[in-house]
Design a protein around this motif. Structure first.
Motif: not given
Length: 217
Positions: A126-151
Motif C-alpha cells: 500500500i505504501e509503495t502504491c501511495r508513493a507512486c500515486l501521490t506525485p501522479a495526483q500532483a501532476r493531475g493524473d489522479v482526480k484531486p477529490s480522491l484520497d490516494v491512501d484509499d486508492v
C-alpha cells in the motif's frame, strides 16, 4: 579463505530459500516440515539452522522476496500511475514464473489468516502504491477529490483477490488479462477523462518487453 567461506555460505542460504519456496508453494506453512525443506534444498539440517533458527524465521525471510518486484521504485525520478500499473503486471509475472514470489504470497495469505494476523506485507505494498500515486495526483493524473491512501488500499486488496481467483480458476494462466481488466475498469474512476489515453492498462511497452509479453493489442 574468508571470502570463499562467505560465498559458500551465501550459496547455501540461497539453496535453502529455493528449497523452502518449492516446499511452501506446494504445501503451505502448516503442511511443510523442515525435513522437507532440507530435502528440496539439498543441504543438511545443521546448515539450515545455521542460517534460519526456525521455520517461521525462514518463512518471514521468504515473504520479503516478493518485494524484489518493487525494488527499483525508490530510484525512479518520476514514479506515477503507470508505475503502479506496470508493478501489477510485474507481480503477475512473478506469481506465474517465480516460485519464491508464489511461496511468499501464499505465506502472506496464510499468515493473514492466523489468530494474530500480520498486516505488514499488505501495508508495504500500500505504501509503495501511495508513493507512486501521490506525485501522479500532483501532476493531475489522479482526480484531486480522491484520497490516494484509499486508492492504494483498494488496489492492493483488488489485486490480492484477483490473483487468488485466477490461481483457483486457471492456475494464473489468465492473470495478466484479469489485471488488465482491473485497470480498464478502474482508470475511468480515478483518472480525469482527458488523461486516460496516457496510460496502458496492459502494461507499458517497456514493461511488456521486459517481461517477455507480446505487445498489447
Amino acid at each position: 579463505m574468508a571470502r570463499i567461506r562467505q560465498q559458500r555460505a551465501e550459496i547455501t542460504r540461497e539453496a535453502i530459500l529455493d528449497g523452502a519456496a518449492v516446499a511452501f508453494d506446494a504445501a503451505g506453512f502448516g503442511g511443510t516440515s523442515l525435513s522437507e525443506v532440507v530435502r528440496y534444498a539439498g543441504v543438511t539440517k545443521g546448515a539450515l539452522y545455521f542460517h534460519f533458527p526456525s521455520k517461521e524465521a525462514l518463512a518471514r525471510t521468504l515473504i520479503d522476496e516478493q518485494f524484489q518486484v518493487s525494488s527499483g521504485v525508490p530510484a525512479l525520478k518520476a514514479p506515477g500511475l503507470q508505475t503502479v500499473i506496470d508493478l501489477s503486471h510485474r507481480m503477475a509475472c512473478g506469481l506465474r514464473d517465480n516460485v519464491r514470489v508464489r511461496a511468499a504470497v501464499r505465506l502472506v495469505i496464510e499468515f493473514g489468516s492466523f489468530t494474530d494476523p500480520d498486516p505488514s506485507p499488505y501495508n508495504t505494498w500500500i505504501e509503495t502504491c501511495r508513493a507512486c500515486l501521490t506525485p501522479a495526483q500532483a501532476r493531475g493524473d489522479v482526480k484531486p477529490s480522491l484520497d490516494v491512501d484509499d486508492v492504494a488500499t483498494f488496489l492492493v486488496g483488488s489485486f490480492t483477490g484477483i490473483q487468488i481467483t485466477s490461481h483457483v480458476r486457471t492456475h494464473r494462466e489468465d492473470l495478466h488479462t484479469r489485471v488488465t481488466d482491473l485497470w480498464d475498469f478502474l482508470l475511468p474512476g480515478i483518472v480525469p477523462a482527458s488523461r486516460i489515453p496516457r496510460f496502458a492498462p496492459a502494461g507499458s511497452p517497456e514493461c511488456r518487453a521486459e517481461l517477455g509479453l507480446a505487445p498489447a493489442a
